[in-house]
Design a protein around this motif. Structure first.
Motif, short mmCIF file in Angstrom:
data_model
loop_
_atom_site.label_atom_id
_atom_site.label_comp_id
_atom_site.label_asym_id
_atom_site.label_seq_id
_atom_site.Cartn_x
_atom_site.Cartn_y
_atom_site.Cartn_z
N PRO A 64 -3.25 1.23 -5.01
CA PRO A 64 -3.13 -0.12 -4.46
C PRO A 64 -4.50 -0.77 -4.26
O PRO A 64 -5.42 -0.13 -3.74
CB PRO A 64 -2.44 0.11 -3.11
N LEU A 104 -6.07 -4.10 -2.41
CA LEU A 104 -5.70 -5.16 -1.48
C LEU A 104 -6.66 -6.33 -1.60
O LEU A 104 -7.88 -6.15 -1.65
CB LEU A 104 -5.69 -4.65 -0.04
N TYR A 132 0.84 -1.21 0.00
CA TYR A 132 0.00 0.00 0.00
C TYR A 132 0.87 1.26 0.00
O TYR A 132 0.67 2.17 -0.81
CB TYR A 132 -0.91 -0.03 1.23
#
Length: 620
Positions: free
Chosen positions: A60, A62, A50
Motif C-alpha cells: 500500500p 498512501l 492499508y
C-alpha cells in the motif's frame, strides 16, 4: 510491470466510485506489486486500504491529491492547481496528516480544502510530489506553450522536493492529454527531470461510467441528461491492467519504469492495534499503578461509609469488597489499563463537582467494583452479583469501554475541560461516513435521471423498512430461500420485482441505484466518541473540519482510529439527565429541609413509587 499511483475511491465523495476492496483485488489479480490511494484532499480510507492491500499481498502507498493555493498567480474562473503527494515513510505520513489537517481547519466555508505553498515547503520532507498532469501547476503553461513559465514553476517544485519531483503524464481520452504529454516530455528533457505515467482512476470498470457520472451529478446538484453540464471525466478513467498501460505508454518506457521506482522508494509501515493512552498526571514519588491502587482504596472507604454507616457492619462486609477489589486491580494492571480508568474517573468527577449531571453507569462497565469506588459508576456490583469478567477479560484483550451519559446541556462543558487538560491539539471528535442506503440511492439516482419525485418516492417506498435489519436492492444470489431472502427487497417485495420486469424506467433506476448503493455519501460526526491522544492528534491521523464548522473530527472512523492506537471515550448527551437535574433543583428549592436532596439517598424499594408506575400515572 506497472504500478497505479493515482486512484479516487468512494472516499473522494464528490467524484469517485471505486470501492477499495475491488481496486485492491484488481491490482492483486493483475500481478501489480503495489498501489496508491490518492483521494481528493483526504485520507478517509487510508487504514481500510492499508489493511486490505496487506492482506492481498499488494504494497500500500498512501497519498492524496491536494489543491495548492498560491503556487500560481490566481486567474479568474481557473480552478486551483492539483498535485499528488505520496508518503515515502512514517515522517512523510505524519507530514501529509498535518498538511491535510491544516487545509481543512483553515478552509472556512469553502467546500474543499487547499494547501498554502509555504506549508508544503515546510512539510515536504519524506514526501514525493507528482506534478498533477494538465490539472497541475505546470499544466496551463505547458498547454499554452509557455516553456519559461513552466520552467520557473518546475524549479520551485524541484527545490522543495529535491529528487522527489516527477512530471506526470496521462492518456485518458481527453483532448488535452497528447499536447500536454509532448510538452511535458520536452520540459523533462530540458530540465533533466523524471516523468511518470499515471492513470486517473475514478471508477472500476467501463460499465460503471454512467453510475460514476450519476454520482458526480448527485454531488453537484446536476441532471445526468443535461447537455450543457460540465463533463470532467471520460469513459477511459477506469482501472487499467498493466498490459493496457504498457500499450498506452509504449513510446515512453521510462514513464512506466518510474511507477515501479516510486513504489520501491515508499516503505511506510503503520503500527496497528497498539493502544496509545494520553499521559495522566501522577503525583511525584508514585508509579501509575501505585496511584491507581491508592485512589481505589480511598474510594472504597468512602463507598463503604455510605453503604454501611454502622462501623461493625462495615468492618464485617469489608473483606469481600477488598477481595473483589484486589482481583479487579490485578486484572486491570496486568492488562495495562490503569491510565484509562484514571482518565475516565478524572473527567467524570470533574463533571459531578461542576454541576454537570452524569449517568449512574450502564452496560458491562457497571459490573466493575473499581469503576464504582472511583465514582465512574454509581451502582454497587456486589449487591447485584454483577460480573467484572463481562467488562474486562484477559482472554479477550480489548480496550475497556464505558458508555458515559452526561446531561445534554452540559456535555460540551466536559469536552472543553478535557481539551483544556490534555491540549486542544490532542482532543477531537470522530468522523462517520454516511452511506447511500437502498431508499436514498433510489431517490438520489431518480433525481439525476430527472424522474418525478412522486415516481421515485413510490419506488423507494416499496423497499421494506425494517429497523435494525438493512434491506438491499441487489439481486439475491441463487440458491437462497426462506429467511435468508428477507434482506433482498427484490425477493421480499413481489410488487418491486414486477415493476422492474415490466417498466423500463424502473429497471434503469434500480440498476443504476444498485451500483451506488452502500457508497460513502457524506461525512458526519460520531454522536458521542471523543479521542484523547498522547500528544498531537496529527501524529496518528489527519483531521477534517466540516465547511462552516469550528470543530475538528478525525479523518478516520471509530474502527480506524482504534486501529491506529487512539482511544475513544464515549461522551453521550442524555436529555433524561437534564430533566432529572431540573427536578432535583425544584425539590431543593421548594421543599423545606430537602436543601441537600441527592439521588444517592433515594431508596430503590419504595412501594408507592412502583405503584405509580404500575398505575400508568407517568408521562414520557
Amino acid at each position: 510491470m506497472f504500478v497505479h499511483l493515482r486512484l479516487h475511491s468512494e472516499f473522494s465523495v464528490v467524484d469517485g466510485t471505486v470501492r477499495i476492496d475491488d481496486a485492491v483485488a484488481a491490482a492483486a489479480k493483475d500481478g501489480q506489486p503495489a498501489m496508491a490511494l490518492t483521494d481528493l484532499n483526504n485520507m478517509f480510507g487510508a487504514v481500510k486500504f492499508y489493511k486490505t492491500a496487506q492482506k492481498k499481498g499488494v504494497q500500500p502507498i498512501l497519498g492524496a491529491e491536494v489543491m495548492l493555493e498560491d503556487l500560481l498567480p490566481p486567474v479568474k474562473d481557473r480552478p486551483l492547481p492539483r498535485v499528488l503527494l505520496l508518503a515515502q515513510g512514517h515522517q512523510g505520513y505524519l507530514n501529509l496528516c498535518e498538511l491535510l489537517s491544516r487545509g481543512w481547519i483553515h478552509a472556512g466555508n469553502k467546500p474543499q480544502a487547499s494547501l498554502r505553498w509555504e506549508w508544503v515547503q515546510e512539510l515536504a520532507d519524506d514526501l514525493i510530489m507528482l506534478s498533477g498532469a494538465q490539472a497541475g501547476p505546470l499544466g496551463p503553461a505547458l498547454l499554452a506553450g509557455d516553456m519559461e513559465q513552466a520552467h520557473a514553476v518546475a524549479m520551485q517544485c524541484v527545490q522543495t522536493f529535491p529528487n522527489r519531483f516527477y512530471l506526470e503524464l496521462q492518456r485518458a481520452g481527453r483532448s488535452t492529454d497528447e499536447p500536454h504529454v509532448i510538452a511535458a516530455v520536452q520540459l523533462a528533457q530540458r530540465m533533466q527531470l523524471p516523468v511518470v505515467a499515471t492513470h486517473p482512476i475514478q471508477f472500476q470498470s467501463p460499465a460503471e461510467f454512467e453510475a460514476h457520472e450519476a454520482r458526480v451529478c448527485i454531488a453537484e446538484g446536476e441532471i445526468l441528461g443535461n447537455q450543457r453540464r460540465p463533463r470532467h471525466f471520460t469513459q477511459q478513467q477506469y482501472f487499467h491492467s498493466s498490459a493496457q498501460m504498457q500499450a498506452l505508454f509504449a513510446d515512453i518506457p521510462s514513464a512506466l519504469e518510474n511507477t515501479v521506482e516510486i513504489a520501491k522508494r515508499t516503505h511506510l509501515t503503520l503500527t496497528l492495534g497498539k493502544a496509545q493512552l494520553p499521559d495522566y498526571p501522577i503525583p511525584d514519588g508514585l508509579t501509575m499503578d501505585e496511584y491507581f491502587r491508592q485512589l481505589s482504596y480511598e474510594g472504597l472507604e468512602q463507598r463503604l461509609q455510605h453503604l454501611y454507616p454502622d462501623v461493625a457492619k462495615r468492618d464485617a462486609e469489608r473483606p469481600r469488597y477488598v477481595e473483589r477489589l484486589e482481583f479487579e486491580l490485578g486484572t486491570i494492571i496486568k492488562m495495562g489499563f490503569p491510565g484509562y480508568f484514571l482518565i475516565v474517573q478524572d473527567f467524570i468527577n470533574w463533571a459531578k463537582d461542576n454541576g454537570c449531571p452524569v449517568g449512574p453507569g450502564r452496560g458491562s462497565g457497571a459490573g466493575s467494583l473499581v469503576a464504582y469506588v472511583l465514582k465512574i459508576t454509581d451502582l454497587d456490583p456486589l449487591e447485584y452479583n454483577l460480573l467484572f469478567e463481562r467488562f474486562l477479560n484477559p482472554e479477550r484483550v480489548s480496550m475497556p469501554d464505558f458508555d458515559i451519559d452526561f446531561c445534554q446541556t452540559n456535555r460540551d462543558r466536559v469536552i472543553d475541560y478535557v481539551k483544556d487538560k490534555y491540549g486542544r491539539a490532542a482532543v477531537s471528535q470522530i468522523a462517520t461516513f454516511g452511506t447511500m442506503a437502498a431508499r436514498a440511492a433510489i431517490r438520489d439516482v431518480g433525481r439525476v435521471l430527472d424522474l418525478s419525485y412522486t415516481f421515485c418516492d413510490g419506488i423507494s417506498k416499496l423497499i421494506p423498512n425494517k429497523p435494525g435489519k438493512p434491506v438491499t436492492i441487489q439481486y439475491p444470489p441463487a440458491g437462497l430461500s426462506g429467511e435468508a431472502l428477507e434482506k433482498y427487497a427484490i425477493a421480499a417485495e413481489p410488487q418491486l420485482a414486477e415493476r422492474i420486469e415490466n417498466d423500463d424506467e424502473v429497471r434503469t433506476l434500480i440498476e443504476m441505484a444498485q451500483k451506488l448503493e452502500g457508497m460513502t455519501r457524506n461525512i458526519g460526526m460520531h454522536a458521542g466518541g471523543v479521542l484523547i491522544a498522547p500528544g498531537k492528534l496529527t501524529d496518528f491521523c489527519p483531521l477534517y473540519q466540516q465547511p462552516g464548522s469550528d470543530s475538528a473530527v478525525s479523518q478516520y472512523d471509530k474502527d480506524d482510529v482504534e486501529a491506529v492506537g487512539l482511544v475513544k471515550f464515549d461522551f453521550l448527551g442524555l436529555a433524561t439527565l437534564t430533566i432529572m437535574e431540573l427536578a432535583r433543583e425544584f425539590i431543593r428549592k421548594r421543599h423545606k429541609g430537602r436543601e441537600d436532596f441527592s439521588f444517592d439517598d433515594i431508596p430503590l424499594d419504595d412501594k408507592p413509587t412502583y405503584q405509580l408506575f404500575q398505575d400508568g400515572k407517568t408521562e414520557a
